[in-house]
Structures are given as structure tokens and as C-alpha cells.
Design a protein around this motif. Structure first.
Motif, PDB file in Angstrom:
ATOM      1  N   ASP A 253     -87.699   1.662 -14.858  1.00  0.00           N
ATOM      2  CA  ASP A 253     -86.239   1.724 -14.697  1.00  0.00           C
ATOM      3  C   ASP A 253     -85.668   2.990 -15.336  1.00  0.00           C
ATOM      4  OD1 ASP A 253     -86.241  -0.599 -13.311  1.00  0.00           O
ATOM      5  OD2 ASP A 253     -85.420  -1.843 -14.918  1.00  0.00           O
TER       6      ASP A 253
ATOM      7  N   LEU B 206     -80.883   0.874  -9.703  1.00  0.00           N
ATOM      8  CA  LEU B 206     -82.139   1.416 -10.233  1.00  0.00           C
ATOM      9  C   LEU B 206     -83.165   1.694  -9.133  1.00  0.00           C
ATOM     10  CD1 LEU B 206     -82.336  -0.798 -13.447  1.00  0.00           C
ATOM     11  CD2 LEU B 206     -81.731   1.614 -13.304  1.00  0.00           C
ATOM     12  N   LEU B 207     -82.674   1.933  -7.928  1.00  0.00           N
ATOM     13  CA  LEU B 207     -83.597   2.317  -6.861  1.00  0.00           C
ATOM     14  C   LEU B 207     -83.740   3.851  -6.874  1.00  0.00           C
ATOM     15  CD1 LEU B 207     -83.715   0.618  -3.463  1.00  0.00           C
ATOM     16  CD2 LEU B 207     -83.991   3.091  -3.557  1.00  0.00           C
ATOM     17  N   ASP B 208     -84.974   4.323  -6.763  1.00  0.00           N
ATOM     18  CA  ASP B 208     -85.199   5.773  -6.847  1.00  0.00           C
ATOM     19  C   ASP B 208     -84.935   6.444  -5.494  1.00  0.00           C
ATOM     20  OD1 ASP B 208     -85.871   8.320  -7.482  1.00  0.00           O
ATOM     21  OD2 ASP B 208     -88.008   7.934  -7.778  1.00  0.00           O
ATOM     22  N   TRP B 209     -83.898   7.258  -5.436  1.00  0.00           N
ATOM     23  CA  TRP B 209     -83.567   7.972  -4.186  1.00  0.00           C
ATOM     24  C   TRP B 209     -83.852   9.464  -4.335  1.00  0.00           C
ATOM     25  CZ3 TRP B 209     -79.966  11.581  -5.521  1.00  0.00           C
ATOM     26  CH2 TRP B 209     -79.191  11.308  -6.648  1.00  0.00           C
ATOM     27  N   SER B 210     -84.389   9.863  -5.487  1.00  0.00           N
ATOM     28  CA  SER B 210     -84.500  11.305  -5.758  1.00  0.00           C
ATOM     29  C   SER B 210     -85.478  12.017  -4.821  1.00  0.00           C
ATOM     30  CB  SER B 210     -84.881  11.551  -7.219  1.00  0.00           C
ATOM     31  OG  SER B 210     -86.159  11.028  -7.497  1.00  0.00           O
TER      32      SER B 210
ATOM     33  N   LEU C 103     -79.945  14.413   1.509  1.00  0.00           N
ATOM     34  CA  LEU C 103     -79.243  14.597   0.230  1.00  0.00           C
ATOM     35  C   LEU C 103     -78.059  15.542   0.353  1.00  0.00           C
ATOM     36  CD1 LEU C 103     -82.325  14.806  -2.162  1.00  0.00           C
ATOM     37  CD2 LEU C 103     -80.682  12.942  -2.012  1.00  0.00           C
TER      38      LEU C 103
ATOM     39  N   LYS D 245     -81.481  14.682 -10.477  1.00  0.00           N
ATOM     40  CA  LYS D 245     -81.226  15.028  -9.072  1.00  0.00           C
ATOM     41  C   LYS D 245     -79.723  15.141  -8.808  1.00  0.00           C
ATOM     42  CE  LYS D 245     -83.224  15.973  -5.188  1.00  0.00           C
ATOM     43  NZ  LYS D 245     -84.339  16.908  -5.061  1.00  0.00           N
ATOM     44  N   THR D 246     -78.954  14.268  -9.434  1.00  0.00           N
ATOM     45  CA  THR D 246     -77.495  14.319  -9.272  1.00  0.00           C
ATOM     46  C   THR D 246     -76.974  15.698  -9.708  1.00  0.00           C
ATOM     47  OG1 THR D 246     -77.249  11.947  -9.645  1.00  0.00           O
ATOM     48  CG2 THR D 246     -75.303  13.299 -10.075  1.00  0.00           C
TER      49      THR D 246
ATOM     50  N   LEU E 111     -78.037  18.416  -7.233  1.00  0.00           N
ATOM     51  CA  LEU E 111     -77.273  18.380  -5.983  1.00  0.00           C
ATOM     52  C   LEU E 111     -75.897  19.019  -6.155  1.00  0.00           C
ATOM     53  CD1 LEU E 111     -77.985  14.829  -4.481  1.00  0.00           C
ATOM     54  CD2 LEU E 111     -78.823  17.043  -3.683  1.00  0.00           C
ATOM     55  N   TYR E 112     -75.234  18.695  -7.244  1.00  0.00           N
ATOM     56  CA  TYR E 112     -73.911  19.288  -7.452  1.00  0.00           C
ATOM     57  C   TYR E 112     -74.016  20.806  -7.593  1.00  0.00           C
ATOM     58  CZ  TYR E 112     -71.062  15.098  -7.589  1.00  0.00           C
ATOM     59  OH  TYR E 112     -70.378  13.976  -7.226  1.00  0.00           O
TER      60      TYR E 112
ATOM     61  N   ASP F 132     -84.813  10.523 -13.366  1.00  0.00           N
ATOM     62  CA  ASP F 132     -85.030  11.299 -12.129  1.00  0.00           C
ATOM     63  C   ASP F 132     -83.755  11.414 -11.289  1.00  0.00           C
ATOM     64  OD1 ASP F 132     -87.639  11.688 -12.818  1.00  0.00           O
ATOM     65  OD2 ASP F 132     -88.460  10.159 -11.483  1.00  0.00           O
ATOM     66  N   THR F 133     -83.016  10.314 -11.182  1.00  0.00           N
ATOM     67  CA  THR F 133     -81.822  10.350 -10.325  1.00  0.00           C
ATOM     68  C   THR F 133     -80.663  11.080 -11.020  1.00  0.00           C
ATOM     69  OG1 THR F 133     -81.300   8.083 -11.041  1.00  0.00           O
ATOM     70  CG2 THR F 133     -82.372   8.338  -8.898  1.00  0.00           C
TER      71      THR F 133
ATOM     72  N   VAL G 230     -86.461   6.046 -13.323  1.00  0.00           N
ATOM     73  CA  VAL G 230     -85.539   6.211 -12.188  1.00  0.00           C
ATOM     74  C   VAL G 230     -84.218   6.813 -12.669  1.00  0.00           C
ATOM     75  CG1 VAL G 230     -84.144   4.978 -10.471  1.00  0.00           C
ATOM     76  CG2 VAL G 230     -86.543   4.377 -10.780  1.00  0.00           C
ATOM     77  N   ILE G 231     -83.738   6.340 -13.797  1.00  0.00           N
ATOM     78  CA  ILE G 231     -82.454   6.865 -14.305  1.00  0.00           C
ATOM     79  C   ILE G 231     -82.579   8.358 -14.610  1.00  0.00           C
ATOM     80  CG2 ILE G 231     -80.831   6.786 -16.252  1.00  0.00           C
ATOM     81  CD1 ILE G 231     -81.448   3.729 -16.293  1.00  0.00           C
TER      82      ILE G 231
ATOM     83  N   LEU H 145     -73.489   7.991  -6.786  1.00  0.00           N
ATOM     84  CA  LEU H 145     -74.398   8.560  -5.781  1.00  0.00           C
ATOM     85  C   LEU H 145     -75.561   7.611  -5.518  1.00  0.00           C
ATOM     86  CD1 LEU H 145     -74.670  12.416  -6.401  1.00  0.00           C
ATOM     87  CD2 LEU H 145     -72.964  11.112  -5.138  1.00  0.00           C
ATOM     88  N   SER H 146     -75.990   6.905  -6.570  1.00  0.00           N
ATOM     89  CA  SER H 146     -77.106   5.974  -6.399  1.00  0.00           C
ATOM     90  C   SER H 146     -76.733   4.843  -5.443  1.00  0.00           C
ATOM     91  CB  SER H 146     -77.539   5.390  -7.748  1.00  0.00           C
ATOM     92  OG  SER H 146     -78.132   6.389  -8.541  1.00  0.00           O
TER      93      SER H 146
END
Lengths: 81, 217
Positions: A39, B129-133, B140, A49-50, A53-54, A45-46, A42-43, B203-204
Motif C-alpha cells: 500500500d 490504493l490502486l497503482d495507476w503509475s 496519463l 507520478k502525480t 505529470l504536473y 509511486d503514485t 503504491v502511495i 488523480l488516483s
């Protein structure tokens, strides 16, 4: 939903970790946690990525018409390349 | 001209991280009323100023007005500039203040400042908590995704948005961001964490749906 106290601690240190400002010992601790906690992985990595992207989406230059009007308002038209 | 500044080619410079010595030369020329120096300053910093205004305000017309007001004000006040901050930092500060004033006219603050990251109920803790990266770039950065990114940043309280725009979009350091906004470094870090997590969450929610659609396709 995150529950474990350890995950909350990771979030508290996330800024320094993402920005490469965390000390080596803390980095190692965070990475140990990430290896065992999907979990939080994922936080991280995302969130990374956020930010990417910006940055990628931000306009790199000023539109030409906006630039020309700016020079005109500033009375600098003779310097437009 | 006895200066190391190349006024005919401002793009050769590195913008806000410009060399300190060069900046002192530029400042003395600006304060002497050298129009070529003003043109150089505009060429060097206007893209940054415009982008900050655009990302803070989310409106091209208003961003352009802030851009013009920033340089008009800078030209007017350059005589009082003491060189304690970088010129770029000073311009960011003028632009950010002008944009924030406009935002405050538009809306009332919605979220109290600098609250702890999470309350008893973990309200601000990450939920999706789903990985979309690993989604492909075309997903994207699709037009729809960019509209969602705009909506997400517009939904942030201005106090978080300004920190995110300066630190993460403009790439200023934490210290520079603190200088521009008149905040302490810990306050910048705290707001940045909240901004990043809020944007990540929004975004998630959007991208997780895309992942589920791809998985079911």
C-alpha cells in the motif's frame, strides 16, 4: 485505508524521501518498509507520478501573442526578437 | 559594454538559478534605467511568471493580466530593490501575491491552514490504493486527464496550491518557496505534503477507474 502506525510515520517522512533529502539511515528504513508494504509502495509511486505529470503538463513557454502584448504594454516592442 | 551579460541571447541563461555576479551587473543596469536590461529581464523571467499565474489562477486572461502587472510593478519598484533576494525570487513573489489577491477576491478560504496531516478518523490519509503509475503515457496525458489535473489543482485551497505550483511545477527549492511566500521551511513542507497527497488522491480516483477499464477490456 492505511492503519498501521508505521505507515503513518512513513507519510510523515514522505516529503524528504520523495525530494531525495532524507538521510541515508531514514531512506534505508523507508525502503525496508516499502518492500514489505504494497500500500505504501503504491502511495509513493503514485505521488511521484502525480508530480511528474504536473511538471510534464506545465506550458514550457509563453504563448507568442501573450509575449507580444507584454512587450507592448511595457513599451519594449523594439526588443522583440 | 564591459559586462558579462549577453543581452542579445537571454535564453542562454539558466533563469532563476542565474549566476549571482551576473545578477549584480543586471541589477545595476536595471536601476540605471537601461531598457535593454529590462527587455532581458522580461525575456528571462516572463515564462516563469506566466506559468505560475496560469497555474494559480487557472485562467489565461487573468494570468496574462498578472504577468503584465508583475513587470509593470517590478519596473516601478526596481529602484527600491536591495538585492537581498534573487530577482527571480522577487518576481515570483510579486506575481504570486497578485495572483493570490485575485483568488481571495473570488472565493472565501475553505480549509483551515496547517492542520495535522490526519485527524482521529484518518480523513486525510490516502484512500485509493490502486497503482495507476504504470498506465501508458497517452492515458496519463490525454486531454481528459489534463482536464482532471486542472480541476484537481483548482480544488486545492490557495495556500496549498501556491506551495505546489512553486515547489513542484516551477521546481523552486523548499527554501526559495518559503522565501517567495514568506513562510517557514517546515510550513512549506507541511503544506506541500498535504497538496501532493490531495492531488494524488484526486488523480488516483480518476486513473484507478481507467486501470479498471483497461483490465476489463
Amino acid at each position: 485505508m492505511l492503519r498501521a502506525m508505521e505507515c503513518r510515520e512513513l507519510l510523515g517522512n514522505l516529503m524528504d524521501y520523495l525530494d531525495g533529502e532524507a538521510e541515508a539511515a531514514l531512506c534505508a528504513e523507508i525502503e525496508r518498509h516499502l518492500a514489505a508494504c504494497p500500500d505504501c509502495r503504491v502511495i509513493v509511486d503514485t505521488t511521484r507520478k502525480t508530480i511528474t505529470l504536473y511538471r510534464a503538463y506545465a506550458p514550457p513557454v509563453i504563448p507568442e501573442d501573450v509575449r507580444r502584448r507584454l512587450y507592448r504594454v511595457l513599451n519594449l516592442e523594439d526588443f522583440i526578437a | 559594454m564591459g559586462t558579462r551579460h549577453n543581452l542579445s541571447n537571454p535564453t542562454a541563461s539558466k533563469g532563476i538559478t542565474d549566476n549571482v555576479e551576473d545578477e549584480a551587473v543586471l541589477l545595476s543596469r536595471l536601476q540605471a534605467g537601461d531598457r535593454a536590461a529590462f527587455a532581458y529581464l522580461v525575456e528571462l523571467h516572463s515564462p516563469h511568471v506566466y506559468r505560475v499565474a496560469l497555474k494559480l489562477l487557472g485562467d489565461e486572461q487573468e494570468a496574462e493580466e498578472v504577468l503584465q502587472e508583475t513587470f509593470l510593478r517590478a519596473f516601478e519598484k526596481i529602484g527600491q530593490f536591495e538585492g537581498r533576494a534573487r530577482l527571480g525570487t522577487w518576481l515570483y513573489r510579486i506575481a504570486t501575491n497578485l495572483a493570490l489577491m485575485r483568488l481571495r477576491k473570488r472565493q472565501l478560504p475553505t480549509v483551515p491552514l496547517d492542520e495535522p496531516l490526519s485527524g482521529e478518523d484518518g480523513e486525510e490519509m490516502p484512500r485509493e490504493l490502486l497503482d495507476w503509475s504504470q498506465l501508458p503515457e497517452e492515458e496519463l496525458l490525454s486531454a481528459e486527464a489534463r482536464a482532471e489535473m486542472d480541476a484537481a489543482i483548482a480544488a486545492l485551497p490557495e495556500t496549498l496550491r501556491s506551495v505546489f505550483v512553486l515547489r513542484d511545477i516551477e521546481g523552486l527549492s523548499t527554501q526559495e518557496t518559503a522565501d517567495v511566500l514568506g513562510l517557514s521551511v517546515p510550513a512549506v513542507k507541511s503544506r506541500l505534503l498535504r497538496a501532493r497527497l490531495a492531488l494524488r488522491e484526486r488523480l488516483s480516483e480518476y486513473f484507478a477507474e481507467r486501470v479498471r477499464q483497461v483490465d476489463h477490456a
